[in-house]
Design a protein around this motif. Structure first.
Motif, PDB file in Angstrom:
ATOM      1  N   PHE A  99       0.962  -1.206  -0.032  1.00 26.56           N
ATOM      2  CA  PHE A  99      -0.083  -0.001  -0.183  1.00 26.56           C
ATOM      3  C   PHE A  99       0.831   1.179  -0.184  1.00 26.56           C
ATOM      4  N   PHE A 100       1.842   1.184   0.870  1.00 28.12           N
ATOM      5  CA  PHE A 100       2.554   2.538   0.869  1.00 28.12           C
ATOM      6  C   PHE A 100       3.488   2.542  -0.236  1.00 28.12           C
ATOM      7  N   ALA A 101       4.336   1.550  -0.865  1.00 35.01           N
ATOM      8  CA  ALA A 101       4.786   1.633  -1.977  1.00 35.01           C
ATOM      9  C   ALA A 101       4.118   2.033  -3.129  1.00 35.01           C
ATOM     10  N   ASP A 102       2.787   1.472  -3.455  1.00 38.02           N
ATOM     11  CA  ASP A 102       1.941   1.987  -4.413  1.00 38.02           C
ATOM     12  C   ASP A 102       1.596   3.509  -4.233  1.00 38.02           C
ATOM     13  N   SER A 103       1.087   3.793  -2.903  1.00 37.58           N
ATOM     14  CA  SER A 103       0.801   5.098  -2.810  1.00 37.58           C
ATOM     15  C   SER A 103       1.920   6.236  -2.968  1.00 37.58           C
ATOM     16  N   PHE A 104       3.110   5.482  -2.627  1.00 38.23           N
ATOM     17  CA  PHE A 104       4.530   6.587  -2.813  1.00 38.23           C
ATOM     18  C   PHE A 104       4.699   6.835  -4.357  1.00 38.23           C
ATOM     19  N   ALA A 105       4.417   5.816  -5.064  1.00 35.09           N
ATOM     20  CA  ALA A 105       4.722   5.787  -6.624  1.00 35.09           C
ATOM     21  C   ALA A 105       3.784   6.611  -7.091  1.00 35.09           C
ATOM     22  N   THR A 106       2.572   6.646  -6.614  1.00 32.27           N
ATOM     23  CA  THR A 106       1.655   7.735  -7.331  1.00 32.27           C
ATOM     24  C   THR A 106       1.737   8.970  -6.959  1.00 32.27           C
ATOM     25  N   VAL A 107       2.278   9.288  -5.595  1.00 27.19           N
ATOM     26  CA  VAL A 107       2.569  10.768  -5.329  1.00 27.19           C
ATOM     27  C   VAL A 107       3.713  11.197  -6.581  1.00 27.19           C
ATOM     28  N   PHE A 324      -7.574   2.510   9.598  1.00 32.82           N
ATOM     29  CA  PHE A 324      -6.054   2.057   8.904  1.00 32.82           C
ATOM     30  C   PHE A 324      -5.894   0.615   9.594  1.00 32.82           C
ATOM     31  N   TRP A 325      -6.151   0.371  10.753  1.00 31.88           N
ATOM     32  CA  TRP A 325      -5.976  -1.112  11.250  1.00 31.88           C
ATOM     33  C   TRP A 325      -6.881  -2.300  10.375  1.00 31.88           C
ATOM     34  N   HIS A 326      -7.824  -1.699   9.664  1.00 27.74           N
ATOM     35  CA  HIS A 326      -8.949  -2.616   8.900  1.00 27.74           C
ATOM     36  C   HIS A 326      -8.197  -3.191   7.710  1.00 27.74           C
ATOM     37  N   GLY A 327      -7.312  -2.015   7.313  1.00 28.26           N
ATOM     38  CA  GLY A 327      -6.689  -2.533   5.872  1.00 28.26           C
ATOM     39  C   GLY A 327      -5.883  -1.862   5.056  1.00 28.26           C
ATOM     40  N   ALA A 328      -5.171  -2.083   4.060  1.00 30.56           N
ATOM     41  CA  ALA A 328      -4.214  -1.361   3.391  1.00 30.56           C
ATOM     42  C   ALA A 328      -4.974  -0.695   2.119  1.00 30.56           C
ATOM     43  N   ASN A 329      -6.132   0.095   2.277  1.00 29.00           N
ATOM     44  CA  ASN A 329      -6.526   0.884   1.332  1.00 29.00           C
ATOM     45  C   ASN A 329      -7.044   2.198   1.767  1.00 29.00           C
ATOM     46  N   TRP A 330      -7.454   3.168   0.868  1.00 32.70           N
ATOM     47  CA  TRP A 330      -7.661   4.692   1.199  1.00 32.70           C
ATOM     48  C   TRP A 330      -9.120   4.593   1.928  1.00 32.70           C
ATOM     49  N   THR A 331      -9.935   3.497   1.278  1.00 38.66           N
ATOM     50  CA  THR A 331     -11.217   3.700   1.580  1.00 38.66           C
ATOM     51  C   THR A 331     -11.475   3.569   3.103  1.00 38.66           C
ATOM     52  N   ARG A 389     -16.817  -0.663   2.178  1.00 44.08           N
ATOM     53  CA  ARG A 389     -17.129  -1.971   1.330  1.00 44.08           C
ATOM     54  C   ARG A 389     -16.324  -1.690  -0.316  1.00 44.08           C
ATOM     55  N   ALA A 390     -16.423  -0.463  -0.523  1.00 49.93           N
ATOM     56  CA  ALA A 390     -16.107  -0.069  -1.891  1.00 49.93           C
ATOM     57  C   ALA A 390     -14.556  -0.548  -2.279  1.00 49.93           C
ATOM     58  N   GLU A 391     -14.297  -0.753  -3.475  1.00 51.96           N
ATOM     59  CA  GLU A 391     -12.895  -1.203  -3.935  1.00 51.96           C
ATOM     60  C   GLU A 391     -12.188  -0.131  -3.779  1.00 51.96           C
ATOM     61  N   SER A 392     -12.433   1.187  -4.065  1.00 52.43           N
ATOM     62  CA  SER A 392     -11.662   2.271  -4.181  1.00 52.43           C
ATOM     63  C   SER A 392     -12.289   3.520  -3.736  1.00 52.43           C
ATOM     64  N   ILE A 393     -11.658   4.647  -3.466  1.00 50.16           N
ATOM     65  CA  ILE A 393     -12.369   5.937  -3.354  1.00 50.16           C
ATOM     66  C   ILE A 393     -13.221   6.245  -4.473  1.00 50.16           C
ATOM     67  N   ASN A 394     -12.683   6.051  -5.685  1.00 50.21           N
ATOM     68  CA  ASN A 394     -13.541   6.541  -6.935  1.00 50.21           C
ATOM     69  C   ASN A 394     -14.773   5.564  -7.181  1.00 50.21           C
ATOM     70  N   HIS A 395     -14.443   4.198  -6.834  1.00 49.02           N
ATOM     71  CA  HIS A 395     -15.832   3.312  -6.589  1.00 49.02           C
ATOM     72  C   HIS A 395     -16.784   3.973  -5.716  1.00 49.02           C
ATOM     73  N   ALA A 396     -16.607   4.163  -4.389  1.00 47.92           N
ATOM     74  CA  ALA A 396     -17.183   4.810  -3.520  1.00 47.92           C
ATOM     75  C   ALA A 396     -17.935   5.996  -3.873  1.00 47.92           C
ATOM     76  N   ILE A 397     -17.262   7.019  -4.552  1.00 52.67           N
ATOM     77  CA  ILE A 397     -17.729   8.396  -5.135  1.00 52.67           C
ATOM     78  C   ILE A 397     -18.923   7.913  -6.128  1.00 52.67           C
ATOM     79  N   SER A 398     -18.481   6.973  -6.873  1.00 50.81           N
ATOM     80  CA  SER A 398     -19.638   6.584  -8.036  1.00 50.81           C
ATOM     81  C   SER A 398     -20.709   5.954  -7.685  1.00 50.81           C
ATOM     82  N   TYR A 399     -20.502   5.176  -6.593  1.00 53.06           N
ATOM     83  CA  TYR A 399     -21.628   4.207  -5.858  1.00 53.06           C
ATOM     84  C   TYR A 399     -22.715   5.394  -4.983  1.00 53.06           C
ATOM     85  N   ILE A 400     -21.951   6.185  -4.497  1.00 53.32           N
ATOM     86  CA  ILE A 400     -22.731   6.880  -3.560  1.00 53.32           C
ATOM     87  C   ILE A 400     -23.531   8.011  -4.600  1.00 53.32           C
TER      88      ILE A 400
END
Length: 478
Positions: A99-107, A324-331, A389-400
Motif C-alpha cells: 500500500f505504501f509503495a503504491d501510494s508513494f509511486a502515485t505521488v 487503517f487497522w482494517h486494511g491497506a486501502n484509502w477507503t 465496502r467499496a473497492e476504491s475511493i473512486n468506486h465509493a464516489i461513483s456508488y454514492i
C-alpha cells in the motif's frame, strides 16, 4: 477452518472431550491441550504462518520478562520499544508495505517522476492484527505496572493463541484472560448451555443473515454502474446487515465456544444498530478494538483533556488509526475520517456520553425521539459502510453518486424476496433480547419448556433451510 464448517464440527467435539475428560484433574494438561488445539486450528489456515505466530508469542513473552526484571526505567523502555517496533514492523511489512509503495509511486508520478515500485508477493497471515494487539497490550501493561509478567510460557501462549479468538477477536487483555487460564476450570452445565445458545445465535447471524446478504451485496457492489439508485441503496442496507451478522456472529460463536471450555471472553458487540448517536454506536461496535485504541492510544495522547484543538486531533488520530487497522486501502482511512467527522459535533457539544444505557430499557417500544435517533444513526452508519465496502475511493464516489440520482425513486432491480423477511425477524429478536449479552440469552426463558425448545429447533431448521452459500468471515482479512 471456519466455525460454520464441517471440519470445525469434527475438531471441536474432539477437543471438548479430551479437554474435560482426559485432563479434568490437571491445569497443566488443560492448558497444554488448549495450546495444541489452538496451534492446530491456526495451522489449518496455513501452516507456514505458525512460525510467525510462535515468534510473536516468544518475542512478547521474553520482552515481558525483561521489562518485569529491569530495575531502570530506561531499560524497561528499551525492551518496550523492541517489542512494539518488531511487532509493528511485521504487521507493517506484511499488511501495509504494498500500500505504501503504491501510494508513494502515485505521488511521485504526479510530480512527473516515473517509479516502478517493488511489490511483495505475500499472503497476509490470517488474524495477524488481532494476535499482534494481544501481545502489545500485554507488554504495555507490564511496562505500566498494571500486571506482572507471566513466567509460565504455556499459559502465556494460550492467552495469545486461544483458538476461539485467534483469527478475528475479540482482542483480549491479559488482565482479563490470563487469570482464567491460570486457574483450573471445572465443567459448569449452565455455562455450557449458555455457550451453546450463543453459538447457535451466532451461527444464525452468519449463515442465515450474513451469507445470504453477501450474495446480493457482492452482485450489486461488483456491478454498481449498471444498477438504479434504489438498488444501490438496497445494496448498502444489505451490507450493513451482512457485516453486522458476519462479525457479531463470529464474536458470538467465539464467546460461546469459549464458554463451553469454561472461559469468559470480552464482549465485542452490544446491539450497535440500536444506538441513538454515533458515539454510542462506537461504544457498542467492535468494543474490544475501540477500547484498545482508547486505552493504549487515546488516553496516552491526552484523551479529552487539554485544549479543544488537542481533543479534535486525538479524535481524528483514533478514528484514522481504526480505519487503517482494517486494511491497506484509502477507503478504510476515508471511512475512519468520516466517522470522526460524524463524532466531532457530539464531542464539541459535550454530548458524546448522552446515551450509556441500552435504549428503551424495560420497555417494549422506544419513544418517537429515540426511534428517530436510531434510524438517523443507522442511516449515517450505512452511508459510511459504503466507503468501507467499496473497492476504491473512486468506486465509493461513483456508488454514492448513483444512489443520489432520479432512479432512487424507482423499484429496485433486485428483489431479495424472503431475505428481507428474515432480516425483519432477526431485528425483532435482537430488539426483544437487547438487554442481554446476546439476543436469545434469556428470550423465552420463562416460556413453557416445549415452546422454548421449539424456538431453538426452529433456529436450527432455519440454518439448513435458509443457509446462504458459505462465505469467508469478513474480518479474517484484517
Amino acid at each position: 477452518m471456519l466455525f460454520n464448517s464441517p471440519s470445525f464440527a469434527l475438531f471441536f467435539p474432539v477437543v471438548f472431550v479430551i479437554y474435560w475428560f482426559a485432563s479434568r484433574k490437571s491445569l497443566i494438561f488443560q492448558n497444554l491441550i488448549l495450546l495444541i488445539a489452538s496451534l492446530y486450528f491456526y495451522g489449518c489456515w496455513d501452516y507456514r504462518f505458525l512460525f510467525l505466530l510462535l515468534f510473536s508469542i516468544g518475542l512478547d513473552y521474553f520482552t515481558g520478562l525483561y521489562i518485569g526484571q529491569a530495575t531502570k526505567v530506561s531499560t524497561k523502555k528499551i525492551w518496550l520499544i523492541v517489542s512494539v517496533s518488531v511487532n509493528l514492523s511485521f504487521l507493517g511489512v506484511l499488511k501495509y508495505y504494498n500500500f505504501f509503495a503504491d501510494s508513494f509511486a502515485t505521488v511521485l508520478s504526479g510530480l512527473n517522476f516515473n517509479v516502478t515500485p517493488a511489490f511483495l508477493n505475500l499472503v497476509l497471515p490470517v488474524g495477524i492484527s488481532f494476535y499482534t494487539f494481544h501481545g502489545l497490550s500485554y507488554v504495555i501493561d507490564i511496562y505500566k505496572e498494571r500486571i506482572k509478567p507471566e513466567r509460565n510460557f504455556i499459559d502465556y501462549a494460550v492467552f495469545v493463541s486461544f483458538f476461539p479468538l485467534l483469527v478475528a477477536g475479540p482482542i483480549e487483555r491479559a488482565t482479563h484472560l490470563l487469570p482464567q487460564i491460570q486457574r483450573k476450570r471445572k465443567f459448569d452445565y449452565n455455562q455450557a448451555m449458555d455457550g451453546l445458545r450463543q453459538v447457535l445465535w451466532g451461527l444464525f447471524k452468519k449463515v442465515v443473515i450474513a451469507d445470504n446478504c453477501a450474495e446480493y451485496v457482492n452482485l450489486i457492489f461488483d456491478h454498481s454502474d449498471t444498477y438504479s439508485g434504489s438498488t444501490l441503496l438496497l445494496g448498502a442496507f444489505l451490507f450493513s446487515m451482512q457485516i453486522y451478522g458476519d462479525f457479531s456472529g463470529y464474536s458470538d460463536m467465539a464467546l460461546g465456544t469459549a464458554r463451553l471450555l469454561g472461559i469468559e471472553l470480552l464482549r465485542n458487540f452490544a446491539y450497535p444498530y440500536f444506538s441513538r448517536d454515533i458515539a454510542e454506536f462506537w461504544r457498542r461496535w467492535h468494543i474490544s478494538l475501540s477500547s484498545w485504541f482508547r486505552d493504549y492510544v487515546y488516553f496516552p495522547l491526552g484523551g479529552s483533556r487539554g485544549s479543544l484543538g488537542l481533543q479534535v486531533r486525538n479524535t481524528f488520530i483514533i478514528f484514522l488509526l481504526s480505519g487503517f487497522w482494517h486494511g491497506a486501502n484509502w477507503t478504510f482511512i476515508a471511512w475512519g475520517g468520516l466517522n470522526a467527522i460524524f463524532f466531532l459535533p457530539l464531542l464539541l457539544s459535550n454530548n458524546n456520553r448522552n446515551h450509556i444505557e441500552i435504549v428503551a430499557k424495560g420497555q417494549v417500544l422506544p419513544s418517537l425521539g429515540d426511534f428517530f435517533r436510531i434510524v438517523t444513526t443507522f442511516i449515517i452508519t450505512t452511508f459510511a459502510w459504503i466507503i468501507f465496502r467499496a473497492e476504491s475511493i473512486n468506486h465509493a464516489i461513483s456508488y454514492i453518486g448513483g444512489i443520489f440520482s432520479t432512479s432512487l425513486f424507482t423499484v429496485p432491480q433486485i428483489k431479495p424476496g424472503y431475505l428481507l423477511t428474515l432480516i425483519a425477524v432477526f431485528i425483532c429478536i435482537e430488539w426483544l433480547g437487547r438487554e442481554e449479552p446476546y439476543a436469545i440469552a434469556r428470550l423465552g426463558y420463562k416460556w413453557p419448556r416445549i415452546i422454548k425448545y421449539a424456538f431453538y429447533y426452529l433456529i436450527v431448521i432455519a440454518l439448513f433451510v435458509f443457509a446462504g452459500d458459505q462465505q469467508q468471515f469478513i474480518y479474517f482479512q484484517f
